[in-house]
Design an enzyme around this catalytic site. Structure first.
Site, short mmCIF file in Angstrom:
data_model
loop_
_atom_site.label_atom_id
_atom_site.label_comp_id
_atom_site.label_asym_id
_atom_site.label_seq_id
_atom_site.Cartn_x
_atom_site.Cartn_y
_atom_site.Cartn_z
N ASP A 98 48.61 -38.01 -53.76
CA ASP A 98 48.44 -36.72 -53.07
C ASP A 98 49.61 -35.77 -53.20
O ASP A 98 49.80 -34.88 -52.39
CB ASP A 98 48.21 -37.02 -51.58
CG ASP A 98 49.35 -37.84 -50.99
OD1 ASP A 98 50.43 -37.89 -51.59
OD2 ASP A 98 49.14 -38.44 -49.92
N GLU A 120 44.32 -44.36 -55.88
CA GLU A 120 44.55 -44.18 -54.44
C GLU A 120 43.68 -43.02 -53.92
O GLU A 120 44.16 -42.07 -53.30
CB GLU A 120 46.03 -43.97 -54.10
CG GLU A 120 46.35 -44.25 -52.63
CD GLU A 120 47.82 -44.03 -52.28
OE1 GLU A 120 48.23 -42.89 -52.03
OE2 GLU A 120 48.57 -45.03 -52.23
N GLU A 134 49.82 -32.65 -48.49
CA GLU A 134 49.20 -33.80 -49.15
C GLU A 134 47.68 -33.89 -48.91
O GLU A 134 46.92 -34.27 -49.80
CB GLU A 134 49.87 -35.11 -48.71
CG GLU A 134 51.27 -35.31 -49.27
CD GLU A 134 52.36 -34.57 -48.50
OE1 GLU A 134 52.05 -33.92 -47.47
OE2 GLU A 134 53.53 -34.62 -48.93
N HIS A 210 61.18 -38.29 -44.40
CA HIS A 210 61.31 -37.20 -45.38
C HIS A 210 60.18 -36.17 -45.32
O HIS A 210 60.25 -35.14 -45.98
CB HIS A 210 61.32 -37.78 -46.80
CG HIS A 210 59.97 -38.26 -47.25
ND1 HIS A 210 59.50 -39.51 -46.95
CD2 HIS A 210 58.99 -37.65 -47.95
CE1 HIS A 210 58.29 -39.66 -47.45
NE2 HIS A 210 57.95 -38.54 -48.06
N ARG A 212 57.52 -33.30 -45.21
CA ARG A 212 57.69 -31.85 -45.13
C ARG A 212 57.36 -31.33 -43.72
O ARG A 212 58.08 -30.49 -43.19
CB ARG A 212 56.76 -31.20 -46.15
CG ARG A 212 57.34 -30.06 -46.91
CD ARG A 212 56.43 -29.73 -48.08
NE ARG A 212 57.08 -30.07 -49.34
CZ ARG A 212 57.71 -29.18 -50.11
NH1 ARG A 212 57.78 -27.93 -49.76
NH2 ARG A 212 58.28 -29.56 -51.24
N HIS A 243 66.72 -39.61 -47.86
CA HIS A 243 66.08 -38.82 -48.92
C HIS A 243 67.04 -37.72 -49.39
O HIS A 243 67.70 -37.10 -48.55
CB HIS A 243 64.79 -38.22 -48.35
CG HIS A 243 63.88 -37.61 -49.37
ND1 HIS A 243 64.17 -36.44 -50.02
CD2 HIS A 243 62.67 -38.01 -49.85
CE1 HIS A 243 63.17 -36.15 -50.86
NE2 HIS A 243 62.25 -37.09 -50.78
C1 UD1 Z 1 57.38 -35.25 -52.39
C2 UD1 Z 1 55.87 -35.15 -52.11
C3 UD1 Z 1 55.49 -36.02 -50.93
C4 UD1 Z 1 56.01 -37.43 -51.10
C5 UD1 Z 1 57.49 -37.40 -51.39
C6 UD1 Z 1 57.97 -38.81 -51.67
C7 UD1 Z 1 54.82 -32.99 -52.56
C8 UD1 Z 1 54.50 -31.65 -52.04
N1 UD1 Z 1 55.53 -33.78 -51.76
O1 UD1 Z 1 58.04 -34.65 -51.27
O2 UD1 Z 1 54.08 -36.05 -50.83
O3 UD1 Z 1 55.76 -38.15 -49.91
O4 UD1 Z 1 57.75 -36.59 -52.55
O5 UD1 Z 1 59.35 -38.91 -51.61
O6 UD1 Z 1 54.45 -33.29 -53.67
N2 UD1 Z 1 65.42 -34.31 -54.61
C9 UD1 Z 1 66.50 -34.70 -55.33
N3 UD1 Z 1 66.37 -35.82 -56.14
C10 UD1 Z 1 65.21 -36.50 -56.25
C11 UD1 Z 1 64.11 -36.08 -55.51
C12 UD1 Z 1 64.21 -34.97 -54.70
O7 UD1 Z 1 67.56 -34.12 -55.26
O8 UD1 Z 1 65.16 -37.49 -57.00
C13 UD1 Z 1 65.55 -33.11 -53.72
C14 UD1 Z 1 65.49 -31.80 -54.51
O9 UD1 Z 1 66.43 -30.92 -53.93
C15 UD1 Z 1 64.08 -31.29 -54.21
C16 UD1 Z 1 63.85 -31.80 -52.81
O10 UD1 Z 1 64.48 -33.08 -52.77
O11 UD1 Z 1 64.00 -29.88 -54.32
C17 UD1 Z 1 62.41 -31.92 -52.38
O12 UD1 Z 1 61.62 -32.61 -53.34
P1 UD1 Z 1 60.01 -32.36 -53.37
O13 UD1 Z 1 59.42 -33.22 -54.44
O14 UD1 Z 1 59.72 -30.90 -53.45
O15 UD1 Z 1 59.53 -32.81 -51.96
P2 UD1 Z 1 59.56 -34.21 -51.23
O16 UD1 Z 1 59.84 -33.96 -49.80
O17 UD1 Z 1 60.43 -35.16 -51.99
N1 UDP Z 2 61.47 -46.51 -51.42
C1 UDP Z 2 62.49 -46.92 -52.29
N2 UDP Z 2 63.79 -46.62 -51.95
C2 UDP Z 2 64.12 -45.94 -50.83
C3 UDP Z 2 63.07 -45.51 -49.96
C4 UDP Z 2 61.76 -45.80 -50.30
O1 UDP Z 2 62.24 -47.56 -53.30
O2 UDP Z 2 65.30 -45.71 -50.61
C5 UDP Z 2 60.08 -46.84 -51.78
C6 UDP Z 2 59.25 -47.48 -50.70
O3 UDP Z 2 59.42 -48.87 -50.67
C7 UDP Z 2 57.85 -47.06 -51.11
C8 UDP Z 2 58.06 -45.68 -51.68
O4 UDP Z 2 59.42 -45.60 -52.03
O5 UDP Z 2 57.35 -47.89 -52.15
C9 UDP Z 2 57.69 -44.66 -50.66
O6 UDP Z 2 58.17 -43.43 -51.05
P1 UDP Z 2 58.35 -42.23 -50.05
O7 UDP Z 2 58.54 -42.73 -48.68
O8 UDP Z 2 59.39 -41.35 -50.66
O9 UDP Z 2 56.96 -41.44 -50.20
P2 UDP Z 2 55.53 -41.56 -49.50
O10 UDP Z 2 55.06 -42.96 -49.63
O11 UDP Z 2 55.67 -41.10 -48.11
O12 UDP Z 2 54.69 -40.59 -50.28
#
Ligand code: UD1
Ligand code: UDP
Length: 381
Positions: A98, A120, A134, A210, A212, A243
């Site tokens: 999602d 999924e 999502e 984490h 949004r 995060h």
């Molecule tokens: C995204 C997904 C969310 C998922 C989450 C898992 C969308 C809209 N959201 O949200 O569904 O649950 O990932 O973690 O698709 N960043 C880094 N390094 C990384 C990853 C992220 O620095 O490896 C920072 C960046 O500044 C980035 C911000 O995190 O701009 C947000 O990342 P983004 O993918 O937009 O949103 P998430 O909250 O991670």
């Molecule tokens: N996870 C990880 N390292 C971390 C935090 C989470 O490997 O420091 C794994 C966790 O076990 C799960 C996945 O990341 O498999 C979940 O990701 P996240 O919570 O970012 O996203 P969501 O599931 O909410 O979309």
């Protein structure tokens, strides 16, 4: 038989963890020619998973930006997908879950005339705005998809309510397949901090946050509750892999840094995380994936959200929706720390989400649809 050309597309940490076992399954079977396309919506966290599972991307969009917006992610993914589809010409594009990568890649595949498979499929809260974005991402992806891999029977019912009844397979969730790769009873942590917190005999509460829709005050309320707990239970370790989004990490450090029993650490690699969950006493999270992994490992999970698209473990009694109000979160955690009977009732291993065979079922379902093979037995049958 001509090999089935499959393109797997993913971009964030959870998609990568849940697509990794499927990538391995498809790349290990002679009936498939499977390529991996990463959008790198997440950069660092995605690369860690690729390395953990020994996966290499055939295409990498490298789109992540600091402060990226949903519109920015969407447009960059759609534009770049067109080139990849023209180059590889897959018969089917598989997307997961999602995220905005998921929805954008599905739409691009549809525009380019490709079949789309949704891994999924069928998770719903019923509220278009929660989780945001999502729920809308998965509604759109479900509409676009030609083939649906639903983890549970409940997910199939959700799809049926939207008149999606054709080419729907109950496969279980691939996250349970992933746990088979990572969790070991004799696992030795690489991180010295994790070695310390798992070796000192104290109880461990694992926190992740984490989402949004929780950015801002909801996260601050959650962190205040954890601060109160940490002060009242100095003998319990609280571990929070934070995060990297600055909108999460800044309030987390502001409220929780400096407490002697709170460990704010960098995101963990998958094996470290899954084995830490396996050693935890309690999990507090607004994550989706942890709600599936916790029950499989027999760990109570308090969900730091007001709803969930994963009601199966709530019904099984191992997950509780705590919400995002400071007092409610604090009270629910206290109950599990103080009341051994309440804890025992929640801490039993159940696996409503899978049996570790989801990737095999997805491979068989693909062959059933595109090559006339035998359909897999449904998960839970
Ligand atoms: C995204 C997904 C969310 C998922 C989450 C898992 C969308 C809209 N959201 O949200 O569904 O649950 O990932 O973690 O698709 N960043 C880094 N390094 C990384 C990853 C992220 O620095 O490896 C920072 C960046 O500044 C980035 C911000 O995190 O701009 C947000 O990342 P983004 O993918 O937009 O949103 P998430 O909250 O991670
Ligand atoms: N996870 C990880 N390292 C971390 C935090 C989470 O490997 O420091 C794994 C966790 O076990 C799960 C996945 O990341 O498999 C979940 O990701 P996240 O919570 O970012 O996203 P969501 O599931 O909410 O979309």
């Amino acid at each position: 038989m001509e090999r089935l050309k499959v393109l797997l597309v993913f971009g964030t940490r959870p998609e990568a963890i849940k697509m990794a076992p499927l990538a391995k399954e498809l790349q290990g079977r002679p009936e498939f020619l499977c390529k991996i396309c990463v959008t790198a919506q997440h950069r660092g966290m995605l690369d860690t998973v690729m390395e953990n599972f020994g996966l290499a991307a055939d295409y990498d969009f490298d789109i992540m930006k600091k402060g990226q917006t949903l519109c920015g992610i969407t447009s960059r993914v759609i534009e770049k997908m067109e080139e990849v589809i023209a180059d590889f010409r897959p018969e089917v594009v598989l997307v997961h879950g999602d995220t905005t990568t998921t929805m954008s890649a599905a739409i691009a595949a549809f525009y380019c005339g490709c079949e789309v498979g949704h891994v999924e499929a069928g998770l719903r809260t019923g509220d278009k705005c929660s989780p945001f974005p999502e729920e809308l991402n998965r509604l759109v992806t479900g509409d676009v998809a030609n083939i649906h891999f639903a983890p549970t029977e409940n997910n199939v019912k959700n799809l049926a309510r939207e008149n999606i009844t054709k080419q729907v397979f109950i496969t279980g969730n691939t996250v349970i397949d992933a746990l088979r790769y990572t969790v070991r009873p004799d696992y030795r942590f690489e991180s010295p901090v994790l070695r310390e917190v798992t070796a000192d005999g104290r109880r461990l509460v694992l926190l992740t946050a984490h989402r949004r829709e929780n950015l801002g005050e909801p996260h601050r309320a959650i962190f205040r509750a954890v601060k109160r707990l940490a002060e009242e239970y100095p003998e319990v370790n609280f571990v929070y892999p934070v995060h990297p989004n600055p909108r999460v990490s800044e309030p987390a450090h502001e409220i929780l840094a400096g407490l002697p029993n709170v460990w704010l650490i960098d995101p963990l690699d998958t094996a470290e995380m899954h084995n830490l969950m396996d050693r935890a006493y309690l999990i507090m999270t607004d994550s989706g994936g942890l709600q599936e992994e916790g029950p499989a490992l027999g760990k109570p999970v308090l969900v730091l959200r007001t709803e969930t698209e994963r009601p199966e473990a709530v019904a099984a009694g191992t997950v509780k929706i705590s919400g995002v109000a400071e007092d409610a979160v604090y009270r629910d955690a206290r109950e599990l720390l103080d009341d051994a009977e309440a804890y025992r009732e929640m801490a039993h291993a159940v696996n409503p989400y899978g049996d570790g065979e989801a990737s095999r079922r997805i491979a068989e379902a693909l062959l059933a649809v595109y090559r006339g093979g035998k359909a897999p037995e449904p998960f839970g049958a």
